[in-house]
Design a protein around this motif. Structure first.
Motif, mmCIF file in Angstrom:
data_model
loop_
_atom_site.group_PDB
_atom_site.id
_atom_site.type_symbol
_atom_site.label_atom_id
_atom_site.label_comp_id
_atom_site.label_asym_id
_atom_site.label_seq_id
_atom_site.Cartn_x
_atom_site.Cartn_y
_atom_site.Cartn_z
ATOM 1 N N THR A 1 5.376 9.589 2.062
ATOM 2 C CA THR A 1 6.323 10.307 2.300
ATOM 3 C C THR A 1 7.133 9.614 3.912
ATOM 4 O OG1 THR A 1 4.365 11.166 4.116
ATOM 5 C CG2 THR A 1 4.582 12.739 3.190
ATOM 6 N N THR B 1 -0.745 10.753 5.389
ATOM 7 C CA THR B 1 -2.456 9.527 5.097
ATOM 8 C C THR B 1 -2.859 9.795 6.445
ATOM 9 O OG1 THR B 1 -1.663 7.705 4.543
ATOM 10 C CG2 THR B 1 -2.435 9.336 3.067
ATOM 11 N N ILE C 1 0.501 -0.997 0.043
ATOM 12 C CA ILE C 1 0.311 0.114 0.482
ATOM 13 C C ILE C 1 1.058 1.289 -0.357
ATOM 14 C CG2 ILE C 1 -1.905 1.275 0.639
ATOM 15 C CD1 ILE C 1 -2.448 -1.803 0.232
ATOM 16 N N ARG D 1 8.523 24.016 13.462
ATOM 17 C CA ARG D 1 8.637 22.581 11.885
ATOM 18 C C ARG D 1 9.571 23.961 11.948
ATOM 19 N NH1 ARG D 1 6.771 17.336 10.928
ATOM 20 N NH2 ARG D 1 5.543 16.997 12.617
ATOM 21 N N GLY E 1 0.706 5.075 0.289
ATOM 22 C CA GLY E 1 -0.218 6.002 1.741
ATOM 23 C C GLY E 1 -0.139 7.525 0.521
ATOM 24 N N GLY F 1 3.817 10.504 15.265
ATOM 25 C CA GLY F 1 3.772 11.452 15.934
ATOM 26 C C GLY F 1 4.443 12.835 16.250
HETATM 27 C C1 LIG Z 1 8.589 16.553 6.433
HETATM 28 C C2 LIG Z 1 7.979 15.618 7.204
HETATM 29 C C3 LIG Z 1 7.913 15.266 8.059
HETATM 30 C C4 LIG Z 1 7.478 14.179 8.514
HETATM 31 N N1 LIG Z 1 7.038 14.624 10.405
HETATM 32 C C5 LIG Z 1 7.214 13.120 10.914
HETATM 33 C C6 LIG Z 1 6.930 13.739 11.924
HETATM 34 O O1 LIG Z 1 6.107 14.404 12.877
HETATM 35 N N2 LIG Z 1 6.379 11.860 13.072
HETATM 36 C C7 LIG Z 1 6.690 10.941 12.298
HETATM 37 O O2 LIG Z 1 5.536 10.328 12.854
HETATM 38 N N3 LIG Z 1 5.781 10.703 10.405
HETATM 39 C C8 LIG Z 1 6.780 11.962 10.562
HETATM 40 N N4 LIG Z 1 7.270 12.312 9.003
HETATM 41 C C9 LIG Z 1 7.006 11.289 8.009
HETATM 42 C C10 LIG Z 1 5.625 10.381 7.463
HETATM 43 O O3 LIG Z 1 5.668 11.505 6.967
HETATM 44 C C11 LIG Z 1 4.594 9.104 8.362
HETATM 45 O O4 LIG Z 1 4.999 8.568 8.642
HETATM 46 C C12 LIG Z 1 3.766 9.047 7.706
HETATM 47 O O5 LIG Z 1 2.957 8.800 8.895
HETATM 48 C C13 LIG Z 1 3.809 8.033 6.669
HETATM 49 O O6 LIG Z 1 2.318 8.118 6.161
HETATM 50 P P1 LIG Z 1 2.132 8.224 4.788
HETATM 51 O O7 LIG Z 1 0.760 8.138 4.333
HETATM 52 O O8 LIG Z 1 3.185 9.433 3.616
HETATM 53 O O9 LIG Z 1 2.341 6.220 4.298
HETATM 54 P P2 LIG Z 1 3.424 5.673 3.198
HETATM 55 O O10 LIG Z 1 4.803 6.579 3.156
HETATM 56 O O11 LIG Z 1 2.423 5.307 1.932
HETATM 57 O O12 LIG Z 1 3.821 4.820 3.977
HETATM 58 C C14 LIG Z 1 4.749 4.602 4.682
HETATM 59 C C15 LIG Z 1 3.966 2.933 5.482
HETATM 60 O O13 LIG Z 1 2.979 2.912 5.713
HETATM 61 C C16 LIG Z 1 2.683 2.025 4.629
HETATM 62 N N5 LIG Z 1 1.137 2.169 4.745
HETATM 63 C C17 LIG Z 1 1.027 3.564 4.185
HETATM 64 N N6 LIG Z 1 -0.829 3.441 4.638
HETATM 65 C C18 LIG Z 1 -1.383 2.137 4.742
HETATM 66 C C19 LIG Z 1 -2.947 1.524 4.734
HETATM 67 N N7 LIG Z 1 -3.668 2.560 4.728
HETATM 68 N N8 LIG Z 1 -2.855 0.293 5.343
HETATM 69 C C20 LIG Z 1 -1.191 -0.479 5.624
HETATM 70 N N9 LIG Z 1 -0.240 0.248 5.042
HETATM 71 C C21 LIG Z 1 -0.118 1.925 4.956
HETATM 72 C C22 LIG Z 1 2.718 1.762 3.750
HETATM 73 O O14 LIG Z 1 2.803 0.218 3.048
HETATM 74 C C23 LIG Z 1 4.370 1.945 4.337
HETATM 75 O O15 LIG Z 1 4.893 0.403 4.458
HETATM 76 C C24 LIG Z 1 7.144 12.881 8.106
HETATM 77 C C25 LIG Z 1 8.233 13.166 7.254
HETATM 78 C C26 LIG Z 1 8.330 14.690 6.184
HETATM 79 C C27 LIG Z 1 8.358 14.631 4.459
#
Ligand SMILES: Cc1cc2nc3c(=O)[nH]c(=O)nc-3n(C[C@H](O)[C@H](O)[C@H](O)COP(=O)(O)OP(=O)(O)OC[C@H]3O[C@@H](n4cnc5c(N)ncnc54)[C@H](O)[C@@H]3O)c2cc1C
Length: 294
Positions: free
Chosen positions: A54, A122, A49, A204, A51, A132
């Motif tokens: 990021t 997401t 999957i 941030r 999202g 978090g």
């Molecule tokens: C500038 C910046 C700042 C950030 N700050 C933070 C912060 O303060 N705290 C923090 O915790 N993180 C932070 N992050 C990291 C990131 O945003 C988080 O980890 C976020 O939760 C990832 O979500 P995503 O939808 O982008 O997941 P993705 O990157 O698309 O996927 C991450 C993982 O989750 C899985 N996944 C995604 N969606 C699903 C779903 N619906 N069902 C099952 N599995 C799924 C994917 O397969 C993958 O293994 C930051 C990133 C950036 C670029």
């Protein structure tokens, strides 16, 4: 549903790197998603999957498995009616940005999600990672998450059942797909909520290279240390390989200067880990998920 061949994943990741996914699927809604997961399971097809991409580093050569997008196709947030006295339930589909859900809560004068506003992922990604910031984690506000099992069955699980811990849940190992999450929030003061969100956002901007392509904190926080400080103490501030660099602003972030290949980022992560282990005796674990071969 939309099926795309050889979709470049760099278009979908905040690192702005990553080759093609052989098959890239965008289900139109949660019911199509359910059918798709059931189909992929019965056909024994490997999938992952995506999202908002990021927290991902995808290899330059891309991936052979099916990539299923859960983003704008599953984007909705609502206030549920049947909440108990004094508690307000906000339900968001997995593709909704966690920041949008937090803003929705704030607009309804609900407190609890202020610190999550600036996380760019997401709701599905945030639950999976137990994302978090500034002392609040998803587990602090999550009532339950709706997941699809790999056999295509729906389950409603609490944070405890998902074993949410520091940047950890059982979602990946159980191969669950998060479809939606419900947050339990309390009434708050609108101005206080707004002020708190602005403060976190400013922090941030001041401390993190949010204007650069990255995947946020590259490493998990090792117990008793800060990854950024360990890296800085090894003299690695600004350390480069190709277009990948340890951020000058915050050493816990590896950034892409716009010319990096995934391989550069991967090499840099490995080198930083090696040097921190050698010089500080601490093992850094990547927080970023790695897809494909390196
Ligand atoms: C500038 C910046 C700042 C950030 N700050 C933070 C912060 O303060 N705290 C923090 O915790 N993180 C932070 N992050 C990291 C990131 O945003 C988080 O980890 C976020 O939760 C990832 O979500 P995503 O939808 O982008 O997941 P993705 O990157 O698309 O996927 C991450 C993982 O989750 C899985 N996944 C995604 N969606 C699903 C779903 N619906 N069902 C099952 N599995 C799924 C994917 O397969 C993958 O293994 C930051 C990133 C950036 C670029």
């Amino acid at each position: 549903m939309k099926v795309i061949k050889d979709e470049l994943l760099r278009k979908h990741t905040s690192f702005r790197v990553g080759g093609p996914a052989k098959v890239y699927v965008v289900p139109e809604d949660e019911y199509e998603l359910e059918k798709l997961i059931e189909y992929l399971y019965t056909e024994n097809l490997e999938y992952k999957i995506l999202g908002n991409g990021t927290n991902l580093l995808v290899s330059d050569e891309g991936v052979q498995f099916v990539v299923v997008e859960i983003g704008k196709n599953l984007d909705n947030v609502e206030l549920l009616e049947d909440s108990p006295e004094g508690i307000f339930y906000v339900r968001a589909l997995a593709g909704t940005l966690i920041g949008k859900a937090a803003q929705f809560a704030a607009d309804h004068e609900l407190t609890g999600m202020e610190a999550l506003r600036g996380i760019p992922g997401t709701v599905g990604g945030a639950v999976t990672m137990n994302a978090g910031a500034y002392g609040t984690e998803i587990k602090d506000v999550l009532l339950s998450a709706e997941v699809i099992t790999k056999e295509g069955k729906r389950l409603i699980l609490s944070g405890d059942e998902l074993k949410l811990g520091y940047r950890y849940s059982i979602v990946p190992e159980q191969e669950y797909v998060v479809v939606a999450a419900t947050f339990a929030l309390k009434k708050g003061d609108k101005n206080a909520i707004k002020a708190e969100m602005e403060d976190y956002q400013q922090r941030r901007k001041d401390k993190q290279p949010i204007e650069k392509a990255s995947a946020g904190s590259t490493f998990k926080r090792p117990e008793g240390y800060f990854a950024g400080k360990l890296i800085e103490d090894c003299g690695l501030r600004g350390f480069r390989h190709g277009g990948a660099q340890v951020s000058e602003k915050h050493c816990g972030f590896v950034i892409n200067d716009g010319t990096a290949r995934a391989q550069d980022i991967y090499w840099l992560i490995g080198e930083v880990r090696k040097r921190v282990l050698l010089e500080q005796g601490v093992e850094l674990t990547p927080e970023v998920k790695i897809w494909g071969n390196f």
